[in-house]
Design a protein around this motif. Structure first.
Motif, PDB file in Angstrom:
ATOM      1  N   UNK A   1     -55.390 -15.272  13.310  1.00 44.30           N
ATOM      2  CA  UNK A   1     -53.916 -15.771  13.065  1.00 44.30           C
ATOM      3  C   UNK A   1     -53.384 -14.406  12.457  1.00 44.30           C
ATOM      4  N   UNK A   2     -52.065 -14.421  13.059  1.00 39.33           N
ATOM      5  CA  UNK A   2     -50.941 -13.675  12.665  1.00 39.33           C
ATOM      6  C   UNK A   2     -49.889 -13.656  11.353  1.00 39.33           C
ATOM      7  N   UNK A   3     -49.653 -12.946  11.586  1.00 36.46           N
ATOM      8  CA  UNK A   3     -48.270 -13.457  10.473  1.00 36.46           C
ATOM      9  C   UNK A   3     -46.913 -12.793  10.600  1.00 36.46           C
ATOM     10  N   UNK A   4     -45.498 -13.468  10.039  1.00 29.76           N
ATOM     11  CA  UNK A   4     -44.499 -12.516  10.477  1.00 29.76           C
ATOM     12  C   UNK A   4     -43.480 -12.077   9.495  1.00 29.76           C
ATOM     13  N   UNK A   5     -43.090 -11.587   9.516  1.00 28.53           N
ATOM     14  CA  UNK A   5     -42.157 -11.418   8.198  1.00 28.53           C
ATOM     15  C   UNK A   5     -40.466 -10.878   8.954  1.00 28.53           C
ATOM     16  N   UNK A   6     -39.621 -11.811   8.560  1.00 33.08           N
ATOM     17  CA  UNK A   6     -38.866 -12.267   8.842  1.00 33.08           C
ATOM     18  C   UNK A   6     -37.379 -12.385   8.177  1.00 33.08           C
ATOM     19  N   UNK A   7     -36.536 -12.017   8.800  1.00 36.90           N
ATOM     20  CA  UNK A   7     -35.176 -11.907   8.372  1.00 36.90           C
ATOM     21  C   UNK A   7     -34.057 -12.832   8.987  1.00 36.90           C
ATOM     22  N   UNK A   8     -33.224 -13.890   7.559  1.00 36.34           N
ATOM     23  CA  UNK A   8     -33.011 -14.860   8.639  1.00 36.34           C
ATOM     24  C   UNK A   8     -31.287 -14.267   7.335  1.00 36.34           C
ATOM     25  N   UNK A   9     -30.046 -14.148   8.760  1.00 42.31           N
ATOM     26  CA  UNK A   9     -28.668 -14.695   8.381  1.00 42.31           C
ATOM     27  C   UNK A   9     -28.123 -16.238   8.063  1.00 42.31           C
ATOM     28  N   UNK A  10     -28.068 -16.069   6.937  1.00 40.06           N
ATOM     29  CA  UNK A  10     -27.028 -17.436   6.333  1.00 40.06           C
ATOM     30  C   UNK A  10     -25.757 -17.791   6.729  1.00 40.06           C
ATOM     31  N   UNK A  11     -24.732 -18.931   6.529  1.00 42.04           N
ATOM     32  CA  UNK A  11     -24.017 -18.935   7.333  1.00 42.04           C
ATOM     33  C   UNK A  11     -23.048 -18.356   5.755  1.00 42.04           C
ATOM     34  N   UNK A  12     -23.321 -17.359   5.060  1.00 39.57           N
ATOM     35  CA  UNK A  12     -22.640 -16.788   4.373  1.00 39.57           C
ATOM     36  C   UNK A  12     -22.448 -15.289   3.875  1.00 39.57           C
ATOM     37  N   UNK A  13     -23.843 -15.739   5.257  1.00 39.76           N
ATOM     38  CA  UNK A  13     -23.331 -13.546   5.408  1.00 39.76           C
ATOM     39  C   UNK A  13     -24.270 -13.567   4.791  1.00 39.76           C
ATOM     40  N   UNK A  14     -25.392 -14.263   3.769  1.00 42.23           N
ATOM     41  CA  UNK A  14     -26.463 -13.253   3.128  1.00 42.23           C
ATOM     42  C   UNK A  14     -27.728 -13.419   4.408  1.00 42.23           C
TER      43      UNK A  14
END
Length: 82
Positions: A1-14
């Motif tokens: 199984x593969x795992x992902x580390x991800x970054x999201x940009x939120x609506x408030x730019x955080x």
């Protein structure tokens, strides 16, 4: 199984960093269900801006920790190419 580390940009730019096995499902959860993180539920919509793939949970967790706890915002922006 593969795992992902991800970054999201939120609506408030955080930026929000997380880990998942199914990144598309997880982004949908962040955007439209109660399964999304409390942090992102208050900052919708979120956009996937970065991801890395890992072969196991341990290495993904170490990388998530590195990004969340050891990088400041400027370093995270550099990582995502901004």
């Amino acid at each position: 199984m593969r795992y992902y580390v991800y970054i999201l940009e939120c609506a408030d730019e955080t930026l929000y960093t997380g880990i998942a096995t199914d990144i598309e499902r997880r982004v949908e959860e962040h955007n439209g269900s109660e399964k999304g993180a409390k942090y992102t539920r208050a900052r919708r919509p979120v956009t996937l801006v970065y991801s890395e793939v890992f072969p196991d949970r341990g290495s993904a967790s170490r990388r998530e920790y590195e990004i969340k706890k050891k990088m400041n915002r400027t370093q995270k922006l550099q990582l995502i190419g901004r």
